[in-house]
Design a protein around this motif. Structure first.
Motif, PDB file in Angstrom:
ATOM      1  N   ALA A  32       0.836  -1.198   0.000  1.00 31.19           N
ATOM      2  CA  ALA A  32       0.000   0.000   0.000  1.00 31.19           C
ATOM      3  C   ALA A  32       0.870   1.246   0.000  1.00 31.19           C
ATOM      4  O   ALA A  32       1.981   1.254   0.529  1.00 31.19           O
ATOM      5  CB  ALA A  32      -0.912   0.001   1.219  1.00 31.19           C
ATOM      6  N   GLU A  33       0.347   2.310  -0.589  1.00 31.67           N
ATOM      7  CA  GLU A  33       1.035   3.586  -0.615  1.00 31.67           C
ATOM      8  C   GLU A  33       0.273   4.604   0.220  1.00 31.67           C
ATOM      9  O   GLU A  33      -0.959   4.597   0.254  1.00 31.67           O
ATOM     10  CB  GLU A  33       1.156   4.098  -2.049  1.00 31.67           C
ATOM     11  N   LYS A  34       1.028   5.479   0.899  1.00 20.86           N
ATOM     12  CA  LYS A  34       0.375   6.560   1.620  1.00 20.86           C
ATOM     13  C   LYS A  34      -0.312   7.507   0.640  1.00 20.86           C
ATOM     14  O   LYS A  34       0.129   7.661  -0.503  1.00 20.86           O
ATOM     15  CB  LYS A  34       1.399   7.342   2.449  1.00 20.86           C
ATOM     16  N   LYS A  35      -1.354   8.171   1.121  1.00 23.14           N
ATOM     17  CA  LYS A  35      -2.082   9.123   0.281  1.00 23.14           C
ATOM     18  C   LYS A  35      -1.421  10.510   0.317  1.00 23.14           C
ATOM     19  O   LYS A  35      -2.095  11.543   0.367  1.00 23.14           O
ATOM     20  CB  LYS A  35      -3.540   9.212   0.737  1.00 23.14           C
ATOM     21  N   LYS A  37       0.494  13.886  -0.880  1.00 24.32           N
ATOM     22  CA  LYS A  37       0.355  14.755  -2.036  1.00 24.32           C
ATOM     23  C   LYS A  37       1.724  15.343  -2.365  1.00 24.32           C
ATOM     24  O   LYS A  37       2.489  15.708  -1.478  1.00 24.32           O
ATOM     25  CB  LYS A  37      -0.662  15.862  -1.763  1.00 24.32           C
ATOM     26  N   TRP A  55      -3.558   5.375   4.060  1.00 20.03           N
ATOM     27  CA  TRP A  55      -3.025   4.533   2.988  1.00 20.03           C
ATOM     28  C   TRP A  55      -4.120   4.223   1.962  1.00 20.03           C
ATOM     29  O   TRP A  55      -5.304   4.103   2.300  1.00 20.03           O
ATOM     30  CB  TRP A  55      -2.490   3.226   3.555  1.00 20.03           C
ATOM     31  N   SER A  56      -3.686   4.065   0.717  1.00 17.41           N
ATOM     32  CA  SER A  56      -4.604   3.694  -0.357  1.00 17.41           C
ATOM     33  C   SER A  56      -4.916   2.202  -0.295  1.00 17.41           C
ATOM     34  O   SER A  56      -4.169   1.414   0.295  1.00 17.41           O
ATOM     35  CB  SER A  56      -3.993   4.034  -1.715  1.00 17.41           C
ATOM     36  N   SER A  57      -6.002   1.815  -0.930  1.00 17.41           N
ATOM     37  CA  SER A  57      -6.349   0.401  -1.030  1.00 17.41           C
ATOM     38  C   SER A  57      -5.385  -0.298  -1.982  1.00 17.41           C
ATOM     39  O   SER A  57      -4.657   0.341  -2.754  1.00 17.41           O
ATOM     40  CB  SER A  57      -7.783   0.248  -1.536  1.00 17.41           C
ATOM     41  N   SER A  59      -5.074  -3.785  -4.789  1.00 18.28           N
ATOM     42  CA  SER A  59      -5.829  -4.750  -5.585  1.00 18.28           C
ATOM     43  C   SER A  59      -5.114  -6.097  -5.570  1.00 18.28           C
ATOM     44  O   SER A  59      -3.890  -6.161  -5.732  1.00 18.28           O
ATOM     45  CB  SER A  59      -5.990  -4.264  -7.030  1.00 18.28           C
ATOM     46  N   THR A 122     -10.651  -5.550  -4.133  1.00 17.70           N
ATOM     47  CA  THR A 122     -10.171  -4.266  -3.623  1.00 17.70           C
ATOM     48  C   THR A 122     -10.034  -4.421  -2.111  1.00 17.70           C
ATOM     49  O   THR A 122     -11.027  -4.634  -1.413  1.00 17.70           O
ATOM     50  CB  THR A 122     -11.143  -3.132  -3.953  1.00 17.70           C
ATOM     51  N   GLU A 124      -8.264  -3.634   1.906  1.00 12.24           N
ATOM     52  CA  GLU A 124      -7.695  -2.671   2.833  1.00 12.24           C
ATOM     53  C   GLU A 124      -6.172  -2.699   2.705  1.00 12.24           C
ATOM     54  O   GLU A 124      -5.601  -3.688   2.242  1.00 12.24           O
ATOM     55  CB  GLU A 124      -8.124  -2.990   4.264  1.00 12.24           C
ATOM     56  N   PRO A 125      -5.475  -1.636   3.129  1.00 13.39           N
ATOM     57  CA  PRO A 125      -4.048  -1.507   2.829  1.00 13.39           C
ATOM     58  C   PRO A 125      -3.147  -2.573   3.445  1.00 13.39           C
ATOM     59  O   PRO A 125      -2.110  -2.898   2.871  1.00 13.39           O
ATOM     60  CB  PRO A 125      -3.692  -0.132   3.405  1.00 13.39           C
TER      61      PRO A 125
END
Length: 236
Positions: A32-35, A37, A55-57, A59, A122, A124-125
């Motif tokens: 997972a990657e942090k959200k 910016k 964190w992003s979801s 796949s 999809t 969870e991180p």
């Protein structure tokens, strides 16, 4: 524990379906990657990073081989997996992936032999270990690479201000507490409840607990007699 080429979904194995259903292609490891910016500013080398503690979801895609099966059997597989829950793959039996959606596609092998079905989850991180409940002592060690968001149940009785601190985070109860307080720290579910199950967020101060990797010292205030914690260890 899943056998070779099986998937455990919400506690049931694909090996128990009334037709052969084997995992033909497994999902590759993900992270997972942090959200965060990223801002490309004229007066800054590279980019400026705005850190966001979320964190992003991720796949996870699996392809199933369904032998000697019909369209009705494909529908049974779709119903078996559903749209949300958790799964454990055969090659990582100690880990659970929590999924919030599942997208299906399928192709016939030929007119008689069955289908290949691709399922993209999809998730969870984090890659979760099985949850466990324990009594919180003077410290708690996060052995993983991800923060942990527990459920904490505090028992005690005090009419004056008290607190619970885990690591650097302190939650204060300015008016004290009556018998039991439950603190749900999981993102999206964050709430504090009294002994009757009523939300009392307005009666507490401080952040919800996030157990960082490493050792976190636990300090409790006057009147708190025991602390129970639901551990939800996860890996990035």
């Amino acid at each position: 524990m899943p056998e070779y080429n099986e998937l455990i979904v919400n506690g049931r194995s694909t090996g128990d379906l009334p037709f052969f259903c084997g995992v033909e292609e497994n999902s590759a490891p993900t992270r997972a990657e942090k959200k965060n910016k990223y801002h490309d500013l004229d007066m800054v080398n590279s980019v400026a990073v705005q850190t966001i503690e979320a964190w992003s979801s991720v796949s996870k895609t699996y392809q199933f081989y369904i032998h000697d099966a019909t369209k009705a059997d494909v529908r049974k597989l779709k119903a078996f997996i559903g749209y949300s829950g958790w799964f454990t793959p055969f090659d990582d039996p100690e880990i659970r992936y929590v999924f919030v959606n599942a997208v299906f596609s399928s192709e016939p092998l030929d007119e008689f032999n069955g289908y290949t079905v691709t399922v993209t989850f999809t998730c969870e991180p984090f890659e979760y270990e099985a949850e466990k409940v324990s009594t919180l002592g003077s410290s708690i060690t996060n052995h993983t690479t991800a923060p942990m968001y527990p459920k904490v149940v505090i028992t005690g009785n005090v009419a004056t201000s008290t607190f619970l601190q885990i690591g650097s985070q302190r939650m204060t109860f300015p008016s004290g507490m009556d018998t039991k307080v439950t603190i749900e720290c999981k993102h999206g579910l964050q709430n504090v409840f009294d002994k009757s199950g009523n939300a009392i967020n307005s009666k507490v101060r401080g952040p919800f607990f996030e157990i960082e990797p490493g050792t976190n010292v636990v300090t409790k205030g006057t009147g708190i007699t025991s602390i129970q914690i639901t551990e939800r260890w996860g890996w990035l």
